[in-house]
Design a protein around this motif. Sequence first.
Motif, PDB file in Angstrom:
ATOM      1  N   VAL A   6       0.874  -1.170   0.000  1.00 12.33           N
ATOM      2  CA  VAL A   6       0.000   0.000   0.000  1.00 12.33           C
ATOM      3  C   VAL A   6       0.907   1.215   0.000  1.00 12.33           C
ATOM      4  N   ARG A   7       0.663   2.108  -0.957  1.00 10.03           N
ATOM      5  CA  ARG A   7       1.530   3.269  -1.138  1.00 10.03           C
ATOM      6  C   ARG A   7       0.723   4.431  -1.702  1.00 10.03           C
ATOM      7  N   PRO A   8       1.279   5.638  -1.622  1.00 15.04           N
ATOM      8  CA  PRO A   8       0.623   6.765  -2.287  1.00 15.04           C
ATOM      9  C   PRO A   8       0.610   6.547  -3.804  1.00 15.04           C
ATOM     10  N   ALA A   9      -0.488   6.921  -4.424  1.00 17.87           N
ATOM     11  CA  ALA A   9      -0.579   6.819  -5.879  1.00 17.87           C
ATOM     12  C   ALA A   9       0.338   7.851  -6.525  1.00 17.87           C
ATOM     13  N   GLU A  10       0.874   7.484  -7.652  1.00 16.70           N
ATOM     14  CA  GLU A  10       1.681   8.388  -8.465  1.00 16.70           C
ATOM     15  C   GLU A  10       0.861   8.745  -9.705  1.00 16.70           C
ATOM     16  N   PRO A  11       1.155   9.877 -10.331  1.00 20.45           N
ATOM     17  CA  PRO A  11       0.394  10.243 -11.537  1.00 20.45           C
ATOM     18  C   PRO A  11       0.317   9.121 -12.578  1.00 20.45           C
ATOM     19  N   ALA A  12       1.355   8.318 -12.692  1.00 19.93           N
ATOM     20  CA  ALA A  12       1.325   7.202 -13.647  1.00 19.93           C
ATOM     21  C   ALA A  12       0.265   6.163 -13.276  1.00 19.93           C
ATOM     22  N   ASP A  13      -0.202   6.161 -12.018  1.00 19.91           N
ATOM     23  CA  ASP A  13      -1.221   5.215 -11.561  1.00 19.91           C
ATOM     24  C   ASP A  13      -2.642   5.693 -11.847  1.00 19.91           C
ATOM     25  N   ALA A  48      -6.681  13.942  -6.239  1.00 23.17           N
ATOM     26  CA  ALA A  48      -5.340  14.005  -5.655  1.00 23.17           C
ATOM     27  C   ALA A  48      -4.972  15.420  -5.218  1.00 23.17           C
ATOM     28  N   VAL A  49      -5.595  16.420  -5.802  1.00 22.03           N
ATOM     29  CA  VAL A  49      -5.343  17.810  -5.407  1.00 22.03           C
ATOM     30  C   VAL A  49      -5.921  18.089  -4.018  1.00 22.03           C
ATOM     31  N   HIS A  50      -6.995  17.383  -3.670  1.00 22.20           N
ATOM     32  CA  HIS A  50      -7.733  17.675  -2.446  1.00 22.20           C
ATOM     33  C   HIS A  50      -7.595  16.612  -1.356  1.00 22.20           C
ATOM     34  N   GLY A  51      -6.857  15.541  -1.628  1.00 20.41           N
ATOM     35  CA  GLY A  51      -6.690  14.472  -0.656  1.00 20.41           C
ATOM     36  C   GLY A  51      -5.523  13.590  -1.051  1.00 20.41           C
ATOM     37  N   GLU A  52      -5.381  12.505  -0.333  1.00 28.01           N
ATOM     38  CA  GLU A  52      -4.318  11.544  -0.610  1.00 28.01           C
ATOM     39  C   GLU A  52      -4.938  10.315  -1.264  1.00 28.01           C
ATOM     40  N   ILE A  53      -4.425   9.943  -2.407  1.00 27.82           N
ATOM     41  CA  ILE A  53      -4.869   8.728  -3.084  1.00 27.82           C
ATOM     42  C   ILE A  53      -3.871   7.631  -2.717  1.00 27.82           C
ATOM     43  N   LEU A  54      -4.381   6.566  -2.133  1.00 25.45           N
ATOM     44  CA  LEU A  54      -3.549   5.413  -1.788  1.00 25.45           C
ATOM     45  C   LEU A  54      -3.942   4.258  -2.689  1.00 25.45           C
ATOM     46  N   VAL A  55      -2.975   3.429  -3.031  1.00 29.46           N
ATOM     47  CA  VAL A  55      -3.248   2.250  -3.838  1.00 29.46           C
ATOM     48  C   VAL A  55      -2.719   1.011  -3.135  1.00 29.46           C
ATOM     49  N   ALA A  56      -3.400  -0.088  -3.379  1.00 34.24           N
ATOM     50  CA  ALA A  56      -2.920  -1.414  -2.967  1.00 34.24           C
ATOM     51  C   ALA A  56      -2.463  -2.102  -4.252  1.00 34.24           C
ATOM     52  N   ALA A  57      -1.248  -2.636  -4.211  1.00 34.32           N
ATOM     53  CA  ALA A  57      -0.688  -3.279  -5.396  1.00 34.32           C
ATOM     54  C   ALA A  57      -0.090  -4.623  -5.031  1.00 34.32           C
ATOM     55  N   GLY A  62       3.251  -5.481  -9.421  1.00 34.66           N
ATOM     56  CA  GLY A  62       2.933  -4.056  -9.473  1.00 34.66           C
ATOM     57  C   GLY A  62       1.502  -3.788  -9.876  1.00 34.66           C
ATOM     58  N   GLN A  63       0.730  -4.831 -10.166  1.00 36.94           N
ATOM     59  CA  GLN A  63      -0.667  -4.662 -10.581  1.00 36.94           C
ATOM     60  C   GLN A  63      -1.459  -3.945  -9.498  1.00 36.94           C
ATOM     61  N   LEU A  64      -2.201  -2.895  -9.894  1.00 34.00           N
ATOM     62  CA  LEU A  64      -3.067  -2.184  -8.953  1.00 34.00           C
ATOM     63  C   LEU A  64      -4.284  -3.043  -8.651  1.00 34.00           C
ATOM     64  N   LEU A  65      -4.556  -3.230  -7.363  1.00 33.34           N
ATOM     65  CA  LEU A  65      -5.676  -4.050  -6.934  1.00 33.34           C
ATOM     66  C   LEU A  65      -6.811  -3.212  -6.367  1.00 33.34           C
ATOM     67  N   GLY A  66      -6.473  -2.042  -5.816  1.00 35.11           N
ATOM     68  CA  GLY A  66      -7.498  -1.197  -5.222  1.00 35.11           C
ATOM     69  C   GLY A  66      -6.962   0.181  -4.928  1.00 35.11           C
ATOM     70  N   SER A  67      -7.889   1.070  -4.549  1.00 33.27           N
ATOM     71  CA  SER A  67      -7.492   2.429  -4.199  1.00 33.27           C
ATOM     72  C   SER A  67      -8.502   3.040  -3.238  1.00 33.27           C
ATOM     73  N   VAL A  68      -8.081   4.137  -2.623  1.00 34.21           N
ATOM     74  CA  VAL A  68      -8.928   4.866  -1.689  1.00 34.21           C
ATOM     75  C   VAL A  68      -8.465   6.325  -1.678  1.00 34.21           C
ATOM     76  N   THR A  69      -9.385   7.216  -1.345  1.00 33.93           N
ATOM     77  CA  THR A  69      -9.059   8.635  -1.192  1.00 33.93           C
ATOM     78  C   THR A  69      -9.195   8.994   0.286  1.00 33.93           C
ATOM     79  N   PHE A  70      -8.120   9.494   0.884  1.00 35.30           N
ATOM     80  CA  PHE A  70      -8.071   9.888   2.294  1.00 35.30           C
ATOM     81  C   PHE A  70      -8.151  11.412   2.347  1.00 35.30           C
ATOM     82  N   VAL A  71      -9.083  11.947   3.140  1.00 33.05           N
ATOM     83  CA  VAL A  71      -9.275  13.400   3.194  1.00 33.05           C
ATOM     84  C   VAL A  71      -9.410  13.889   4.637  1.00 33.05           C
ATOM     85  N   LEU A  72      -9.168  15.177   4.784  1.00 40.13           N
ATOM     86  CA  LEU A  72      -9.291  15.864   6.072  1.00 40.13           C
ATOM     87  C   LEU A  72     -10.439  16.865   6.008  1.00 40.13           C
ATOM     88  N   PRO A  73     -10.913  17.331   7.169  1.00 37.33           N
ATOM     89  CA  PRO A  73     -12.043  18.260   7.184  1.00 37.33           C
ATOM     90  C   PRO A  73     -11.742  19.538   6.390  1.00 37.33           C
TER      91      PRO A  73
END
Length: 170
Positions: A6-13, A48-57, A62-73
Amino acid sequence: MTGLLVRPAEPADFAGVARLTVAAYEADGQLKGEHGYAAVLADVAGRAVHGEILVAADPATGQLLGSVTFVLPGTRYAELCGPGEAEFRMLAVDPAAQGRGAGAALVEACVARATELGCTALLICVRDGHAESAHRLYRRRGFVRVPEQDWTPLPGVDLLALRLALTAAP
């Protein structure tokens, strides 16, 4: 499956994240009569401008299996969280990769990130009547319903609020 990366998404993702997110929501029936939500899901660069995109690979391929957006108030995609809290949105696992632990790994990454930031709680909305496996995942992790925060953004789209109380990291 253990050992997911699990890592932060990169633009290539971003294109892969868009594809798997829309596919997951379509497979679950959440985009029927969706009024443009697929475009929101596919706009990973915008999120990605407004939160953190995380991916599970898969660490081997390296295949992407899932993703989530983490945000703050106060950020564009925050719907429920208040001061001192965090929220995650748009958790999605590629339909072809479901059952491999990607969803649970992404939830744990959000819990860890919120704890690291000193948040007192982590929140998520789930659509009523959809994705029972997601409801089970959140219940097993300790999330509890917060009915007073349930809401309906569009007719026929009833969202249930779930909250996990956190203890800040030492």
